[in-house]
Design an enzyme around this catalytic site. Structure first.
Site, PDB file in Angstrom:
ATOM      1  N   HIS A 183      11.264 -29.182  18.114  1.00 54.95           N
ATOM      2  CA  HIS A 183      11.838 -30.345  18.783  1.00 54.95           C
ATOM      3  C   HIS A 183      12.790 -29.839  19.859  1.00 54.95           C
ATOM      4  O   HIS A 183      13.411 -28.780  19.706  1.00 54.95           O
ATOM      5  CB  HIS A 183      12.612 -31.208  17.789  1.00 54.95           C
ATOM      6  CG  HIS A 183      11.744 -31.936  16.812  1.00 54.95           C
ATOM      7  ND1 HIS A 183      12.131 -33.113  16.240  1.00 54.95           N
ATOM      8  CD2 HIS A 183      10.521 -31.653  16.304  1.00 54.95           C
ATOM      9  CE1 HIS A 183      11.194 -33.536  15.414  1.00 54.95           C
ATOM     10  NE2 HIS A 183      10.196 -32.657  15.436  1.00 54.95           N
ATOM     11  N   GLU A 190      15.734 -30.692  20.607  1.00 55.52           N
ATOM     12  CA  GLU A 190      17.100 -30.512  20.128  1.00 55.52           C
ATOM     13  C   GLU A 190      17.277 -29.178  19.416  1.00 55.52           C
ATOM     14  O   GLU A 190      18.258 -28.458  19.650  1.00 55.52           O
ATOM     15  CB  GLU A 190      17.487 -31.631  19.154  1.00 55.52           C
ATOM     16  CG  GLU A 190      17.372 -33.023  19.728  1.00 55.52           C
ATOM     17  CD  GLU A 190      16.042 -33.696  19.406  1.00 55.52           C
ATOM     18  OE1 GLU A 190      14.971 -33.123  19.723  1.00 55.52           O
ATOM     19  OE2 GLU A 190      16.069 -34.803  18.849  1.00 55.52           O
ATOM     20  N   CYS A 199      15.877 -37.395  15.326  1.00 57.56           N
ATOM     21  CA  CYS A 199      15.357 -37.622  13.977  1.00 57.56           C
ATOM     22  C   CYS A 199      16.332 -37.027  12.961  1.00 57.56           C
ATOM     23  O   CYS A 199      17.338 -36.413  13.331  1.00 57.56           O
ATOM     24  CB  CYS A 199      13.977 -36.970  13.837  1.00 57.56           C
ATOM     25  SG  CYS A 199      14.024 -35.152  13.848  1.00 57.56           S
ATOM     26  N   CYS A 243      16.863 -33.137  13.323  1.00 56.44           N
ATOM     27  CA  CYS A 243      17.683 -32.752  14.465  1.00 56.44           C
ATOM     28  C   CYS A 243      19.130 -33.206  14.301  1.00 56.44           C
ATOM     29  O   CYS A 243      20.056 -32.478  14.651  1.00 56.44           O
ATOM     30  CB  CYS A 243      17.066 -33.278  15.750  1.00 56.44           C
ATOM     31  SG  CYS A 243      15.453 -32.525  16.090  1.00 56.44           S
TER      32      CYS A 243
END
Length: 145
Positions: free
Chosen positions: A46, A48, A76, A79
């Site tokens: 991801h 992040e 999410c 993260c």
């Protein structure tokens, strides 16, 4: 946020879900990333997570107390948890993610008093641009089927 949107557009062009982020410390971008989950075949990729890792390497530290992350879409649970563990100072995000968002949509991990660290959250910055990019991406994906 404009730099985060540029990162999201890179993801979009690579066939990735268009989420991008940058991390700023002392008014300087120290890390940037976009999703690479599909192309790297790695569910942890991801934007992040990648940006947090790069920021810690840049600063040579495991904590990011004095840093701000600019993120196109609400994080999410994975993260948001990483942000808490890295002790990120502040998160600024564009659009909410009603299905998986953990900075206020389905849960707010970042400001939960039960954790040893809380991240200051600001939302809605360039919301329309961030939201439209996601909508366009998923419309284009449906039209390819």
């Amino acid at each position: 946020m404009e730099k985060a949107i540029q990162q999201a557009k890179k993801a979009y062009n690579d066939g990735e879900i268009p989420i991008g982020c940058v991390i700023v410390c002392d008014e300087k971008i120290i890390a940037s990333a976009h999703n690479t989950k599909q192309n790297c075949d790695n569910s942890l990729h991801h934007a992040e997570i990648l940006a947090l890792d790069r920021a810690m390497k840049t600063l040579g530290t495991k904590y990011l107390n004095n840093c701000t992350m600019y993120l196109t879409i609400e994080p999410c649970a994975m993260c948001a948890g990483a942000m808490i563990n890295c002790r990120l100072g502040k998160l600024v995000f564009g659009a909410r993610e009603p299905k998986t968002g953990c900075a206020g949509s389905i849960y707010n991990l970042l400001e939960d008093n039960r954790f040893n660290h809380r991240v200051i959250v600001e939302e809605g910055v360039m919301q329309e641009e961030c939201s439209c990019l996601m909508k366009e991406f998923f419309i284009s994906r449906r039209n390819k089927c």
